[in-house]
Design a protein around this motif. Sequence first.
Motif, PDB file in Angstrom:
ATOM      1  N   SER A  77       5.494  -3.145   1.195  1.00  0.00           N
ATOM      2  CA  SER A  77       6.284  -2.197   0.411  1.00  0.00           C
ATOM      3  C   SER A  77       5.539  -0.890   0.155  1.00  0.00           C
ATOM      4  O   SER A  77       6.015  -0.046  -0.600  1.00  0.00           O
ATOM      5  CB  SER A  77       6.677  -2.834  -0.929  1.00  0.00           C
ATOM      6  OG  SER A  77       5.517  -3.180  -1.682  1.00  0.00           O
ATOM      7  N   ASN A  78       4.380  -0.719   0.786  1.00  0.00           N
ATOM      8  CA  ASN A  78       3.606   0.500   0.602  1.00  0.00           C
ATOM      9  C   ASN A  78       4.313   1.676   1.279  1.00  0.00           C
ATOM     10  O   ASN A  78       4.939   1.507   2.332  1.00  0.00           O
ATOM     11  CB  ASN A  78       2.210   0.311   1.218  1.00  0.00           C
ATOM     12  CG  ASN A  78       1.240   1.404   0.819  1.00  0.00           C
ATOM     13  OD1 ASN A  78       0.998   1.619  -0.363  1.00  0.00           O
ATOM     14  ND2 ASN A  78       0.665   2.069   1.794  1.00  0.00           N
ATOM     15  N   PRO A  79       4.252   2.895   0.701  1.00  0.00           N
ATOM     16  CA  PRO A  79       4.895   4.054   1.350  1.00  0.00           C
ATOM     17  C   PRO A  79       4.423   4.283   2.780  1.00  0.00           C
ATOM     18  O   PRO A  79       5.183   4.782   3.610  1.00  0.00           O
ATOM     19  CB  PRO A  79       4.512   5.219   0.432  1.00  0.00           C
ATOM     20  CG  PRO A  79       4.278   4.594  -0.894  1.00  0.00           C
ATOM     21  CD  PRO A  79       3.695   3.246  -0.603  1.00  0.00           C
ATOM     22  N   ILE A  80       3.168   3.958   3.063  1.00  0.00           N
ATOM     23  CA  ILE A  80       2.680   3.979   4.442  1.00  0.00           C
ATOM     24  C   ILE A  80       2.553   2.539   4.908  1.00  0.00           C
ATOM     25  O   ILE A  80       1.879   1.728   4.275  1.00  0.00           O
ATOM     26  CB  ILE A  80       1.314   4.688   4.555  1.00  0.00           C
ATOM     27  CG1 ILE A  80       1.438   6.160   4.159  1.00  0.00           C
ATOM     28  CG2 ILE A  80       0.774   4.582   5.977  1.00  0.00           C
ATOM     29  CD1 ILE A  80       0.113   6.892   4.181  1.00  0.00           C
ATOM     30  N   ARG A  81       3.204   2.217   6.014  1.00  0.00           N
ATOM     31  CA  ARG A  81       3.112   0.858   6.551  1.00  0.00           C
ATOM     32  C   ARG A  81       2.230   0.812   7.788  1.00  0.00           C
ATOM     33  O   ARG A  81       1.457  -0.131   7.978  1.00  0.00           O
ATOM     34  CB  ARG A  81       4.524   0.362   6.882  1.00  0.00           C
ATOM     35  CG  ARG A  81       4.597  -0.943   7.665  1.00  0.00           C
ATOM     36  CD  ARG A  81       4.053  -2.135   6.899  1.00  0.00           C
ATOM     37  NE  ARG A  81       4.022  -3.308   7.757  1.00  0.00           N
ATOM     38  CZ  ARG A  81       5.006  -4.192   7.868  1.00  0.00           C
ATOM     39  NH1 ARG A  81       6.135  -4.028   7.169  1.00  0.00           N
ATOM     40  NH2 ARG A  81       4.893  -5.234   8.654  1.00  0.00           N
ATOM     41  N   THR A  82       2.333   1.861   8.620  1.00  0.00           N
ATOM     42  CA  THR A  82       1.606   1.857   9.887  1.00  0.00           C
ATOM     43  C   THR A  82       0.912   3.194  10.087  1.00  0.00           C
ATOM     44  O   THR A  82       1.489   4.246   9.795  1.00  0.00           O
ATOM     45  CB  THR A  82       2.549   1.609  11.070  1.00  0.00           C
ATOM     46  OG1 THR A  82       3.299   0.418  10.838  1.00  0.00           O
ATOM     47  CG2 THR A  82       1.776   1.477  12.375  1.00  0.00           C
ATOM     48  N   VAL A  83      -0.319   3.148  10.567  1.00  0.00           N
ATOM     49  CA  VAL A  83      -1.033   4.354  10.971  1.00  0.00           C
ATOM     50  C   VAL A  83      -0.992   4.427  12.492  1.00  0.00           C
ATOM     51  O   VAL A  83      -1.370   3.476  13.183  1.00  0.00           O
ATOM     52  CB  VAL A  83      -2.489   4.343  10.475  1.00  0.00           C
ATOM     53  CG1 VAL A  83      -3.220   5.602  10.946  1.00  0.00           C
ATOM     54  CG2 VAL A  83      -2.534   4.241   8.959  1.00  0.00           C
ATOM     55  N   VAL A  84      -0.509   5.553  12.991  1.00  0.00           N
ATOM     56  CA  VAL A  84      -0.438   5.790  14.423  1.00  0.00           C
ATOM     57  C   VAL A  84      -1.567   6.745  14.794  1.00  0.00           C
ATOM     58  O   VAL A  84      -1.681   7.836  14.228  1.00  0.00           O
ATOM     59  CB  VAL A  84       0.923   6.393  14.815  1.00  0.00           C
ATOM     60  CG1 VAL A  84       0.966   6.681  16.319  1.00  0.00           C
ATOM     61  CG2 VAL A  84       2.051   5.450  14.415  1.00  0.00           C
TER      62      VAL A  84
ATOM     63  N   GLY B 138       6.292   5.076   7.760  1.00  0.00           N
ATOM     64  CA  GLY B 138       6.678   4.296   6.587  1.00  0.00           C
ATOM     65  C   GLY B 138       7.227   2.925   6.896  1.00  0.00           C
ATOM     66  O   GLY B 138       7.697   2.242   5.982  1.00  0.00           O
ATOM     67  N   ALA B 139       7.199   2.490   8.145  1.00  0.00           N
ATOM     68  CA  ALA B 139       7.727   1.185   8.528  1.00  0.00           C
ATOM     69  C   ALA B 139       6.855   0.597   9.618  1.00  0.00           C
ATOM     70  O   ALA B 139       5.994   1.265  10.183  1.00  0.00           O
ATOM     71  CB  ALA B 139       9.172   1.333   9.015  1.00  0.00           C
ATOM     72  N   ALA B 140       7.109  -0.685   9.903  1.00  0.00           N
ATOM     73  CA  ALA B 140       6.440  -1.304  11.040  1.00  0.00           C
ATOM     74  C   ALA B 140       6.962  -0.676  12.324  1.00  0.00           C
ATOM     75  O   ALA B 140       8.133  -0.320  12.424  1.00  0.00           O
ATOM     76  CB  ALA B 140       6.678  -2.808  11.042  1.00  0.00           C
TER      77      ALA B 140
ATOM     78  N   ALA C 243      -1.863  -9.390  -0.868  1.00  0.00           N
ATOM     79  CA  ALA C 243      -2.179  -8.085  -0.293  1.00  0.00           C
ATOM     80  C   ALA C 243      -1.184  -7.709   0.798  1.00  0.00           C
ATOM     81  O   ALA C 243      -0.757  -6.552   0.896  1.00  0.00           O
ATOM     82  CB  ALA C 243      -3.605  -8.088   0.264  1.00  0.00           C
ATOM     83  N   VAL C 244      -0.802  -8.672   1.621  1.00  0.00           N
ATOM     84  CA  VAL C 244       0.167  -8.394   2.685  1.00  0.00           C
ATOM     85  C   VAL C 244       1.525  -8.063   2.084  1.00  0.00           C
ATOM     86  O   VAL C 244       2.214  -7.138   2.538  1.00  0.00           O
ATOM     87  CB  VAL C 244       0.259  -9.588   3.657  1.00  0.00           C
ATOM     88  CG1 VAL C 244       1.390  -9.370   4.662  1.00  0.00           C
ATOM     89  CG2 VAL C 244      -1.063  -9.792   4.379  1.00  0.00           C
ATOM     90  N   ARG C 245       1.927  -8.808   1.055  1.00  0.00           N
ATOM     91  CA  ARG C 245       3.203  -8.523   0.406  1.00  0.00           C
ATOM     92  C   ARG C 245       3.226  -7.102  -0.155  1.00  0.00           C
ATOM     93  O   ARG C 245       4.205  -6.367   0.006  1.00  0.00           O
ATOM     94  CB  ARG C 245       3.464  -9.529  -0.714  1.00  0.00           C
ATOM     95  CG  ARG C 245       4.829  -9.348  -1.386  1.00  0.00           C
ATOM     96  CD  ARG C 245       5.056 -10.336  -2.512  1.00  0.00           C
ATOM     97  NE  ARG C 245       4.109 -10.128  -3.600  1.00  0.00           N
ATOM     98  CZ  ARG C 245       3.113 -10.959  -3.888  1.00  0.00           C
ATOM     99  NH1 ARG C 245       2.910 -12.043  -3.161  1.00  0.00           N
ATOM    100  NH2 ARG C 245       2.299 -10.710  -4.898  1.00  0.00           N
TER     101      ARG C 245
ATOM    102  N   ASP D 186      -1.251  -1.650  11.536  1.00  0.00           N
ATOM    103  CA  ASP D 186      -0.237  -2.067  10.571  1.00  0.00           C
ATOM    104  C   ASP D 186      -0.950  -2.538   9.309  1.00  0.00           C
ATOM    105  O   ASP D 186      -1.829  -3.409   9.376  1.00  0.00           O
ATOM    106  CB  ASP D 186       0.613  -3.192  11.181  1.00  0.00           C
ATOM    107  CG  ASP D 186       1.845  -3.517  10.349  1.00  0.00           C
ATOM    108  OD1 ASP D 186       1.809  -3.343   9.117  1.00  0.00           O
ATOM    109  OD2 ASP D 186       2.848  -3.951  10.938  1.00  0.00           O
ATOM    110  N   PHE D 187      -0.576  -1.990   8.156  1.00  0.00           N
ATOM    111  CA  PHE D 187      -1.231  -2.385   6.906  1.00  0.00           C
ATOM    112  C   PHE D 187      -0.915  -3.832   6.517  1.00  0.00           C
ATOM    113  O   PHE D 187      -1.661  -4.430   5.741  1.00  0.00           O
ATOM    114  CB  PHE D 187      -0.799  -1.460   5.767  1.00  0.00           C
ATOM    115  CG  PHE D 187      -1.441  -0.091   5.809  1.00  0.00           C
ATOM    116  CD1 PHE D 187      -2.423   0.213   6.736  1.00  0.00           C
ATOM    117  CD2 PHE D 187      -1.063   0.890   4.898  1.00  0.00           C
ATOM    118  CE1 PHE D 187      -3.026   1.456   6.766  1.00  0.00           C
ATOM    119  CE2 PHE D 187      -1.664   2.141   4.919  1.00  0.00           C
ATOM    120  CZ  PHE D 187      -2.638   2.433   5.855  1.00  0.00           C
TER     121      PHE D 187
END
Length: 900
Positions: free
Chosen positions: A402-409, A524-526, A396-398, A469-470
């Motif tokens: 690579s998910n289009p959304i990596r972090t929700v602010v 889209g990134a950490a 799941a972490v892997r 962070d996803f």
Amino acid sequence: MHTRFCYASKRGFVPSALRGVMLFFVLLWATGTQTGVTQVPGVPSPEEFHGYELGTNYTITAALYDYYRELARQSPRVEYSEYGRSIQGRPLPMVMVSSEANLARKEEIRERMLRLTNVTDPLPEGELAQLLAGTPSIVWAYIIDVDEEAGIEVLQEMAYELATREDADAQGIRDSVLVILTPLANPDAHARYVTWHKLYDVDGASVDPLAVENRAHWGMNTDGNAYGIDVNRDFSWFVSPEMQALARAGVHWRPQFWLDVHSGPNVIFITPYPPPFHPLWPERGRKWWHAVAEQANENFGRRGWSFSAGEGYEGPGHIGFSDTWGMLGPAVTGFLYESFGGRPGKTEAFVRSDGTIATMRMAMDRHYLAIWSQWQVARDRREELLRDAHLRVVDAVREARSNPIRTVVIPGEGPGVDPDKLNRLIERLTLQGVEVRRATQPFAARSRDYFDMDNEVRREYPAGTYLVDFAQPQARLVRSLLDPTLDYEAHTVVKVPFTARYPYYGPTWAVLTYLFGVPAHAVGAAVAVESEVVTAGPRPVGMVDALSRAEPPYAYILEPRRESSYRIAIRLMREGYRLRVFHGAFRIGETQFPKGTIAAIRLRNPEGLGERLAELADEHGGRVIEVAGPYTDGGVTFGADQDLAAIPTPLVAVVADYPVAQDHVFGGIRNVLEADFGFAFTPVMLQTINNADLSKYTAVVLPHAGMSIRGGPGFSAGYKGILNVENLQQYVQGGGTLIAVKGAAEVIAQDPVLGRDVSFDGWADSTTGPTLRARWEVPQVPESGIVPWRPGLNEVGLPLLASGFEREEFAAPAAYPVLLQVREGGRAQVLARYSADAARLVLDGWSINLEKALGRPFVVVQRVGRQGKVIYFADSTTFRGNWYGLNLLFLNSLIFGPTL
């Protein structure tokens, strides 16, 4: 010796000789070739403790607690504890059954499970092998719909037999598995149902569909908790304290198997589910459905019994369901078992096609066999199961990286941020094991607003901003809760067999920021910034502030757009204080206040107003603002009586009777008003609405009626033919405020008086619960129509009922909304609409036939007579209590509606 397969009549027992023959075959089945099963002496069986064979009676709630406590007292292989309390104060019991050694080291086992699952990368093989070799698997069975009694009864037997049986089958399970049972996850409902059953359980009558027992009163006909919340669909947003407690316990222990025990069909259903699946259900979880079904196939086949699997339960991938939540969250996989027989209020469903009765005893036996099959798999494939517990997290972490959304602010301050809503969101995420961090430094990132996902811009964020962070151990769960880009429509997800009308068994709204009304941005990134882990959002300290100092103050203002201000206002009105609401904006100094701002004038209230406001501000974390005099620097002044309207002390009647659903509709209303805001209201029978003088009520609420559990029409004709509209006409024409929601709006809109300028033309079929974009209607007033007599406040602004909202767009439910139209030039006004842009309509979820909802009114006000009005809602903003972001809209209709 006790035996669970003792088919008893309702009032008599199977002869002991026959019972002995049955026991022989039961033991032959249970242990394969073994016939010499013994049990630990001195530990009371449920039958010995209660004084009757289980399945011939319904065990009262208090006796269940007593039995499990006694079982734990008598057996070192059983431990009893309590993990929370229900609304009515009943304990939420947890029963652990395993070997003495495992129970003695249960905390070590839990810590080992955390080492396996609280990871983001694979453990070294040596460390992993060491953990797998010394750790029992954990399996969890729970019962939420406690009116489905077969599971309630049989878990007593299963706890007893697993603790006392000395055969190799049971010993192996005890040594290799830690069994956790939470048999009364909703004890208030169990007490209600058992009481009803015992009141009307006349000998021989229970098989008659017309018997009172099988025609339960409206308040009994629910799976809901004491408020009426449907706890079976309450996961992820966790409205009820009972399910909040169960989630915390589940995350604490992180079981591999997470089993929801039910009763209903004529043949027991055992997972696997058929498609469509939730898009994030892991393959590693789904394989265990088949493993357990194969074990059950062997065991059921030996008995000559049938079970159903892989059909008839399409689409339960809704994250509100407990097994889906478990499979995406703390467990390797979630299961559903539905057996048959002996449920109060549903007896007629268990008369089979040949006329025979499917008894509760039969249902108990099949539940026993299905659950025991699961325990056998957890024993025999323990290391593989534990390895999957680790690898599913790593997988799941892997995928999340690579998910289009990596972090929700999630902004901690600024436009649209209500600390009360934000705190609720953070608390609900963290109780599910989701890691939330708070930035301790400012940072910048390119992000997309959740209401504008097509455009990415660079934004500056201050310290105090929240980050999710996803790529974390709960990666699948947090993505299901916060990722609006999940594709519910992919052909690999939605397959036949299912009907186009109901592809998912429940609404597909899921993204909590939309439901909770909290602004959010997608990155889209950490995000590389120093941060700290948090478990709660901002909890502001209550304060009394002053824009212009005076002693004593002329008036007090409650800070607008805050839930805490509503809680303070509601408490004040209940205590006899008098409040007013601004129908227009105003400015004091450089501070501008929107319409909907609540004020209290000191001399029009009892002495001690200031002191009481300070106490309530401290209690609710609110802000009270002192005002020196009646004059403002722009807009409405305090002396403009017509624009600073008196709020009548609310006296609200809400229909709490058939055809309103108690656990989907009324429960949501009660939870919003009573539990969330302390708002007093009067539940009334439909007969009261039809015949009583309603003039004393400041508002009357007709909730949605005539619905299926998915939110659309289907169970009944609703109010049609049973609602006396003439009495409501008299009420509204006399100045009353009527609130008609969804199915009620259909009926009222067709009345020539109450719906004079509103028309109804059907339902938005097959909008099975997506989250849609909606907009407030802001009247466009030409410049020539504005007289700027007070500088700086010429804009019209959002409608009064939009108080608490800062942006024109908001998220709205769409589970078969009614289709309304408003006649141009009439006295009806559209306050909010679903978006008219087909490309931007859907914010989250799955649906078809959305063209019917395009641009349709969501909230309408129809004026009747001089002061009467009907407020129409196309869909229910309080459905099951989980649309927190629209709570203020509903409250505004009750509090401010009468002042329009």
